[in-house]
Design a protein around this motif. Structure first.
Motif, PDB file in Angstrom:
ATOM      1  N   GLU A   1      -5.322  -7.054 -12.786  1.00  0.00           N
ATOM      2  CA  GLU A   1      -4.537  -6.171 -11.925  1.00  0.00           C
ATOM      3  C   GLU A   1      -5.419  -5.793 -10.741  1.00  0.00           C
ATOM      4  O   GLU A   1      -6.575  -5.416 -10.912  1.00  0.00           O
ATOM      5  CB  GLU A   1      -4.120  -4.902 -12.666  1.00  0.00           C
ATOM      6  N   LYS A   2      -4.849  -5.881  -9.538  1.00  0.00           N
ATOM      7  CA  LYS A   2      -5.609  -5.555  -8.332  1.00  0.00           C
ATOM      8  C   LYS A   2      -4.728  -4.752  -7.389  1.00  0.00           C
ATOM      9  O   LYS A   2      -3.541  -5.052  -7.243  1.00  0.00           O
ATOM     10  CB  LYS A   2      -6.079  -6.826  -7.636  1.00  0.00           C
ATOM     11  N   ARG A   3      -5.366  -3.745  -6.775  1.00  0.00           N
ATOM     12  CA  ARG A   3      -4.636  -2.917  -5.827  1.00  0.00           C
ATOM     13  C   ARG A   3      -5.616  -2.310  -4.834  1.00  0.00           C
ATOM     14  O   ARG A   3      -6.767  -2.063  -5.179  1.00  0.00           O
ATOM     15  CB  ARG A   3      -3.895  -1.810  -6.573  1.00  0.00           C
ATOM     16  N   THR A   4      -5.166  -2.070  -3.621  1.00  0.00           N
ATOM     17  CA  THR A   4      -5.992  -1.444  -2.596  1.00  0.00           C
ATOM     18  C   THR A   4      -5.513  -0.014  -2.395  1.00  0.00           C
ATOM     19  O   THR A   4      -4.311   0.249  -2.318  1.00  0.00           O
ATOM     20  CB  THR A   4      -5.906  -2.233  -1.272  1.00  0.00           C
ATOM     21  N   PHE A   5      -6.482   0.899  -2.324  1.00  0.00           N
ATOM     22  CA  PHE A   5      -6.196   2.326  -2.201  1.00  0.00           C
ATOM     23  C   PHE A   5      -6.764   2.860  -0.891  1.00  0.00           C
ATOM     24  O   PHE A   5      -7.811   2.397  -0.423  1.00  0.00           O
ATOM     25  CB  PHE A   5      -6.805   3.093  -3.380  1.00  0.00           C
ATOM     26  N   SER A  13      -6.643   9.705  -3.125  1.00  0.00           N
ATOM     27  CA  SER A  13      -6.159   8.479  -3.788  1.00  0.00           C
ATOM     28  C   SER A  13      -6.462   8.460  -5.277  1.00  0.00           C
ATOM     29  O   SER A  13      -5.937   7.606  -5.999  1.00  0.00           O
ATOM     30  CB  SER A  13      -6.792   7.243  -3.143  1.00  0.00           C
ATOM     31  N   ASP A  54      -3.500   8.281  -7.733  1.00  0.00           N
ATOM     32  CA  ASP A  54      -2.885   6.951  -7.786  1.00  0.00           C
ATOM     33  C   ASP A  54      -3.770   5.956  -8.533  1.00  0.00           C
ATOM     34  O   ASP A  54      -3.279   5.089  -9.254  1.00  0.00           O
ATOM     35  CB  ASP A  54      -2.607   6.422  -6.375  1.00  0.00           C
ATOM     36  N   ILE A  55      -5.073   6.085  -8.369  1.00  0.00           N
ATOM     37  CA  ILE A  55      -6.012   5.195  -9.062  1.00  0.00           C
ATOM     38  C   ILE A  55      -5.918   5.409 -10.567  1.00  0.00           C
ATOM     39  O   ILE A  55      -5.850   4.447 -11.338  1.00  0.00           O
ATOM     40  CB  ILE A  55      -7.451   5.415  -8.551  1.00  0.00           C
ATOM     41  N   PHE A  91      -2.794   3.805 -11.845  1.00  0.00           N
ATOM     42  CA  PHE A  91      -3.001   2.355 -11.865  1.00  0.00           C
ATOM     43  C   PHE A  91      -3.807   1.933 -13.102  1.00  0.00           C
ATOM     44  O   PHE A  91      -3.421   1.009 -13.830  1.00  0.00           O
ATOM     45  CB  PHE A  91      -3.729   1.958 -10.570  1.00  0.00           C
ATOM     46  N   GLU A 120      -1.815   2.487 -16.490  1.00  0.00           N
ATOM     47  CA  GLU A 120      -0.836   1.423 -16.772  1.00  0.00           C
ATOM     48  C   GLU A 120      -1.524   0.199 -17.369  1.00  0.00           C
ATOM     49  O   GLU A 120      -1.025  -0.399 -18.327  1.00  0.00           O
ATOM     50  CB  GLU A 120      -0.100   1.042 -15.492  1.00  0.00           C
ATOM     51  N   SER A 164     -10.476  -1.798  -2.496  1.00  0.00           N
ATOM     52  CA  SER A 164      -9.749  -2.566  -3.509  1.00  0.00           C
ATOM     53  C   SER A 164     -10.387  -2.375  -4.876  1.00  0.00           C
ATOM     54  O   SER A 164     -11.613  -2.350  -5.008  1.00  0.00           O
ATOM     55  CB  SER A 164      -9.758  -4.057  -3.163  1.00  0.00           C
ATOM     56  N   GLU A 167     -10.042  -4.030  -8.774  1.00  0.00           N
ATOM     57  CA  GLU A 167      -9.477  -5.044  -9.663  1.00  0.00           C
ATOM     58  C   GLU A 167     -10.028  -4.796 -11.062  1.00  0.00           C
ATOM     59  O   GLU A 167     -11.229  -4.628 -11.245  1.00  0.00           O
ATOM     60  CB  GLU A 167      -9.840  -6.453  -9.204  1.00  0.00           C
TER      61      GLU A 167
END
Length: 138
Positions: A3-7, A13, A16-17, A20, A23, A60, A62
């Motif tokens: 899973e990868k996301r940019t904050f 943030s 939200d992290i 993430f 989950e 980012s 991951e």
């Protein structure tokens, strides 16, 4: 699965992290030990990147599981180098009033993971950590 996301580069943030990460941990059915450790590690590293790296754009994150190992990469672009993997250890035997401030969070991070690596190329910093999962915590 990875899973990868940019904050956004903001302390705001973190909520939200944590969502993430939560989950991911739920999908992987991980116990409290690894969840606590990785939440602490990500909070410390992300916060340091926000506070001390003068970068542009987001950061980012991951996370992935490879067998009995959790792997995490934080990538921060357009920043100056700072190798946290080789940051000096703090002398925790000194009384609090004699210690220099800073660095204890990184020392705790190093103690909570099995491996930490740093790479810097083309003004991009990547911090990678690995933690082996114990069978009773999975």
């Amino acid at each position: 699965m990875s899973e990868k996301r940019t904050f956004a580069r903001s302390i705001g943030s973190l909520e939200d992290i944590f969502s993430f990460l939560s989950e991911f941990f739920q999908r992987e059915n991980l116990g409290e030990g690894p969840v606590f450790a990785f939440n602490f590690v990500v909070e410390e590293l992300f916060t340091n990147m926000v506070k001390y790296n003068i970068g542009s754009g987001g950061i980012s994150i991951e996370i992935r599981r490879r067998g009995a190992q959790l792997l995490l990469d934080l990538v921060d672009e357009h920043v100056d180098p700072f190798d946290i993997a080789n940051a000096p250890e703090k002398d925790t035997s000194l009384p609090v009033e004699e210690r220099e401030p800073g660095g204890l969070g990184l020392q705790l991070v190093k103690s909570m993971v099995d491996k930490i690596a740093y790479e810097y190329r083309n003004r991009t910093m990547t911090i990678s950590v690995a933690k082996y999962l114990e069978h009773e915590n999975v």
